[in-house]
Write an enzyme that holds these catalytic residues in place. Structure first.
Site, PDB file in Angstrom:
ATOM      1  N   ASP A   1       0.821  -1.202   0.000  1.00 53.87           N
ATOM      2  CA  ASP A   1       0.000   0.000   0.000  1.00 53.87           C
ATOM      3  C   ASP A   1       0.856   1.253   0.000  1.00 53.87           C
ATOM      4  OD1 ASP A   1      -2.746  -0.642  -0.199  1.00 53.87           O
ATOM      5  OD2 ASP A   1      -2.603  -1.631   1.743  1.00 53.87           O
TER       6      ASP A   1
ATOM      7  N   CYS B   1       6.498  -5.932   6.129  1.00 55.11           N
ATOM      8  CA  CYS B   1       5.647  -7.097   5.852  1.00 55.11           C
ATOM      9  C   CYS B   1       5.035  -7.027   4.457  1.00 55.11           C
ATOM     10  CB  CYS B   1       4.561  -7.250   6.909  1.00 55.11           C
ATOM     11  SG  CYS B   1       3.444  -5.855   6.993  1.00 55.11           S
TER      12      CYS B   1
HETATM   13  C1  PEP Z   1       0.883  -3.881   2.523  1.00 51.06           C
HETATM   14  O1  PEP Z   1       0.089  -3.005   2.178  1.00 51.06           O
HETATM   15  O2  PEP Z   1       2.075  -3.900   2.173  1.00 51.06           O
HETATM   16  C2  PEP Z   1       0.425  -4.976   3.397  1.00 51.06           C
HETATM   17  C3  PEP Z   1       1.278  -5.831   3.916  1.00 51.06           C
HETATM   18  O3  PEP Z   1      -0.920  -5.094   3.587  1.00 51.06           O
HETATM   19  P1  PEP Z   1      -1.932  -5.746   2.486  1.00 51.06           P
HETATM   20  O4  PEP Z   1      -1.086  -6.255   1.362  1.00 51.06           O
HETATM   21  O5  PEP Z   1      -2.693  -6.804   3.185  1.00 51.06           O
HETATM   22  O6  PEP Z   1      -2.777  -4.577   2.107  1.00 51.06           O
HETATM   23 MG    MG Z   2      -1.863  -2.911   3.147  1.00 48.02          MG
END
Ligand code: PEP
Ligand code: MG
Length: 837
Positions: free
Chosen positions: A720, A767
């Site tokens: 994101d 992450c």
């Molecule tokens: C991200 O945005 O990098 C994240 C780990 O969350 P998601 O991919 O679940 O939006």
């Molecule tokens: Mg995210």
């Protein structure tokens, strides 16, 4: 049957405010695609006959019926919007198909409250479906009561004749137009032409190469095969023929020229420059070879024939209605996301589903005793053959749209869940898959996935990486034309699909895979040991998981913990929300699967591109910038409370860390911290779990120091963060290659986050997908990240990579990357400094 052709006045079948069709909250009715008419927002609970006539069709679900009046007008009465979904509940039919009814007679009684609660709208439609023969003149315009005069239905035979006498010169207009641009009149522009023509009462036709097609029929229009440089005649007959002609000429110019700039099938993506190779974008790495399997085939058994036509017609009707309503949902989402191309494509699909040529062919075949399934398949295949016979690639591609619809309707008819029989080791090609498709394919041991559309940070891509399933997205529609069974090579790291690899290439792929396997085995042997750099800096390599089963795999693969449990995926295939107890058990199962390691559990992150059946959120104009992540607590605070309570009851609590998604200001964190304290007090807990904040919007990265003052740790969501920093949709096929977290702007935000966190002695993890990219490992170490949460199959590889790095050198070299000119330049520099073998 002969009709008297007299003019007719329809009386109101319901009481309530009257609306024009344009104000009906439904694309199909509002566009007039079903015919002209009027709508009533009912205040009573019984539908009455608007005229004398015969009931010629009754929907099995009782929400709609059609009456043929004595003058031949066919009047569809449809109670509410999307009421087919009630499957008949709340409707009591008072008449049968074939019955003769008189004006004012009660036809259907319905449960007003139930429709209001469970359906999109109560607004009910009165549509003349054979409007080409009639002209409608509304009488009532405000509130109306049952039985009051509402609409005049004037036979065109009479009125046209009158017009002809009065003003013969203005009943027909025609013109020629040369199509000068590349492209042609395929699905999307044809849909625009159809929609334009429907705005007029005149009947319009296009003529080309000795063939004619009504502008009402998308298939007819496409079947003309009008392409670049072709000269087309347009004729319009009716009293507004001049205006219709002008509008059609304008629509033809716009439709065709727009198409040349943004052809539907050629989404911007990496160019295919090498013969026999399709170029896409890597979504999950790996190199595999195998037979190509095109995901769409439902094979029908022989049809014994002799079916009851009425029954089969009803089957087809409800299957079509089901698919239409699915497509309408997709359209709503596309509209909310302002995905114009997607919207146009699905609007064309919707129009195809209503196409008279297609429907007549299917109906005709059913009337000869064929099953609805076979009739539908044959109708589609006949049209595909027409498109393919035109010998023009753009039209041939449109056959794919028809085949898509063939599959969707067949699935609806067969009541089948998405199910496929995969040959062993197949490389699956599809237009675009959903997360549940991917889970099924992985369970059936697909070797790789290639998609015409999709983005590298989409949730399908995330799932593919999690499964270690090589996946390339944004390959373009050519991938759908590769003959099934053809042996191909999917070189996912380089985003390549090799269509005609020779034996030597096959042997090479096997050799590379064997070598990789050996290296993996060596890495795997070390996977359980902690990862330290050459100069002794410890880097925790944790795993991103979506279930306790994945946590188990992560644990076996040597994960130092769970760095991200996406709780929104835990109950993804559910229609009802999990209660506190169920949630607690699910979180506990993940903790239990991880031995003595810690588990970071993120509070539910719905909204944006993640939607849950059991948690419908208000429709938003721009959902990615709307009530997603932690912001949902604004509208549904009880849901967050329930989740926090479930989390606080896992044991041992010190192994559970809570992570908040989409935080954009310190107050949000303070608010949740306070709420967590209150809940701890309510539950009489003496200890409190650690609370972390995701850094996934630029505002959070810029405020990292202030957030770190109150948070126990920070975890960077590069997926994101890339989307919001670069202003590029993470699922956009055309931008897939550019939504790259190695962009220097992202690296700067990561650096700033680490500096801010360090001021308060907090640790920073990553992450997002960047953590799983071995090229990025030294950069992240260099910028100060101490935890990498990666997809389970990559734990050993990333640990191995960490062990080959010198943290001090990483620090020194990564600072230089912040000044480079692009993500590409950063990647090149990384390859240079820390080559990937
Ligand atoms: C991200 O945005 O990098 C994240 C780990 O969350 P998601 O991919 O679940 O939006
Ligand atoms: Mg995210």
């Amino acid at each position: 049957m002969s009709h008297n052709n007299n003019d007719l006045t329809l009386s109101a079948p319901l009481s309530g405010p009257v609306l024009t069709l344009g104000n009906v909250p439904d694309e199909v009715f509002a566009s007039g695609a079903m015919g002209d008419g009027i709508a009533i927002d009912p205040l009573n609970d019984c539908l009455h006959a608007p005229c004398d006539g015969v009931v010629i069709h009754v929907a099995r679900t009782g929400h709609a019926l059609t009456i043929r009046a004595d003058n031949g007008a066919e009047v569809l009465l449809h109670v509410g919007i999307d009421t087919v979904e009630l499957k008949g509940e709340g409707f009591a039919l008072l008449v049968k198909e074939g019955a003769r009814v008189s004006n004012g007679q009660a036809l259907v009684r319905f449960d007003l409250d139930r429709i209001a609660r469970q359906c999109k709208s109560l607004i009910s439609l009165i549509i003349v479906t054979n409007g080409d023969q009639f002209e409608l003149q509304p009488i009532a315009s405000q509130t109306i009561k049952v039985g009051e005069p509402m609409l005049r239905v004037v036979s065109r035979h009479a009125s046209t004749a009158r017009t002809l006498v009065a003003d013969n010169a203005h009943t027909e207009a025609n013109a020629s137009i040369r199509i000068t641009h590349r492209g042609g009149l395929h699905a999307r522009p044809a849909a625009l032409i159809r929609k334009t023509a429907q705005g007029f009462s005149s009947q319009s036709h296009l003529h080309f190469a000795g063939k004619s097609a009504s502008c009402d029929s998308l298939i007819g229009l496409m079947g003309l095969g009008i392409g670049e440089q072709d000269e087309v005649q347009v004729t319009c007959r009716g009293k507004d023929c001049d205006a219709a002609l002008q509008a059609l000429i304008a629509a033809l110019s716009v439709a065709v020229s727009e198409e040349s700039h943004a052809p539907v099938a050629v989404t911007p993506r990496p160019a295919n420059t090498e013969a026999g190779v399709l170029q896409g974008v890597c979504a999950a790495p790996g190199l595999v070879c195998g037979p190509l399997f095109r995901l769409n085939g439902i094979e029908l058994p022989q049809d014994p024939g002799n079916h009851s036509a009425d029954e089969q017609l009803q089957h087809l009707d409800s299957a079509l209605e089901q698919v239409r309503s699915e497509i309408r949902n997709t359209l709503d989402h596309a509209r909310q996301r302002k995905a114009v191309e997607e919207e146009e494509i699905f609007a064309a699909h919707l129009a195809l589903l209503e196409d008279p040529t297609l429907l007549e062919a299917a109906t005709g075949s059913i009337e000869q005793g064929n099953a609805a399934t076979h009739a539908w398949r044959d109708a589609i295949q006949a049209q595909c053959a027409v498109l393919l016979a035109l010998g023009k690639p753009l039209f041939a591609e449109r056959a794919n749209d028809l085949r898509d619809l063939q599959q969707r309707v067949l699935r609806a008819l067969l009541g089948e869940a998405w199910h496929f029989e995969l040959p062993a080791g197949a490389i699956v090609a599809a237009h675009e898959l959903t997360p549940s498709d991917l889970l099924q394919l992985s369970a059936q041991n697909a070797a790789g996935i290639c998609m015409a559309e999709g983005g590298a940070t989409s949730h399908v891509a995330i799932l593919a990486r999690g499964k270690g399933l090589p996946c390339v997205v944004a390959l373009g529609s050519e991938v759908l034309d590769v003959p099934p069974g053809q042996r191909v090579v999917l070189d996912a790291v380089n985003g390549r699909l090799e269509l005609t690899p020779d034996d030597a290439r096959h042997a090479q792929v096997h050799q590379i895979r064997d070598a990789q396997k050996l290296r993996r085995q060596e890495q795997q042997a070390q996977a359980q040991a902690p990862a330290k750099t050459l100069d002794g800096v410890s880097i925790e390599v944790a795993a991103n998981v979506a279930s306790s089963a994945e946590a188990q795999i992560a644990h076996e693969n040597g994960a130092d913990g769970v760095g991200l449990l996406r709780t929104e995926f835990l109950f993804v295939d559910r229609r009802t929300a999990p209660d506190e107890q169920e949630q607690r058990q699910a979180y506990q199962a993940v903790l239990d699967a991880m031995g003595d390691k810690s588990v970071i559990i993120r509070t539910i992150d719905v909204g944006g591109d993640k939607q849950l059946d059991y948690l419908p959120l208000p429709a938003e104009a721009n959902p990615v910038l709307g009530l997603r992540g932690i912001r949902m607590a604004q509208v549904r605070p009880e849901l967050l409370d329930q989740q926090l309570r479930a989390l606080l009851q896992v044991s041992p609590l010190q192994r559970c860390r809570i992570l908040l998604p989409m935080v954009s200001e310190v107050d949000e964190l303070l608010h949740i911290r306070q709420r967590l304290d209150e809940l701890c007090a309510e539950l009489e807990l003496t200890q409190r779990p650690e609370l972390g904040v995701m850094i996934e919007v630029p505002a959070a990265a810029l405020m990292a120091e202030q957030l770190a003052e109150h948070a126990d740790f920070l975890s960077i969501g590069t997926n994101d963060l890339s989307q919001y920093t670069l202003a590029m949709d993470r699922d956009h096929a055309g931008l897939a290659a550019r939504v790259d977290a190695m962009h220097p702007a992202l690296l700067r935000l990561i650096a700033q986050t680490c500096i801010g966190a360090a001021k308060h002695g907090r640790w920073v993890g990553v992450c997002g997908a960047l953590a799983s990219d071995p090229l990025a490992t030294p950069v992240l170490i260099g910028l100060g990240v101490s935890e990498l949460s990666v997809s389970p199959p990559q734990i050993a590889e990333i640990k191995d990579r960490v062990r080959h790095m010198d943290a001090a050198q990483c620090r020194q070299l990564s600072l230089g990357l912040l000044n480079l000119s692009s993500a590409k330049a950063v990647r090149q520099a990384c390859q240079h400094h820390w080559p990937l073998s």
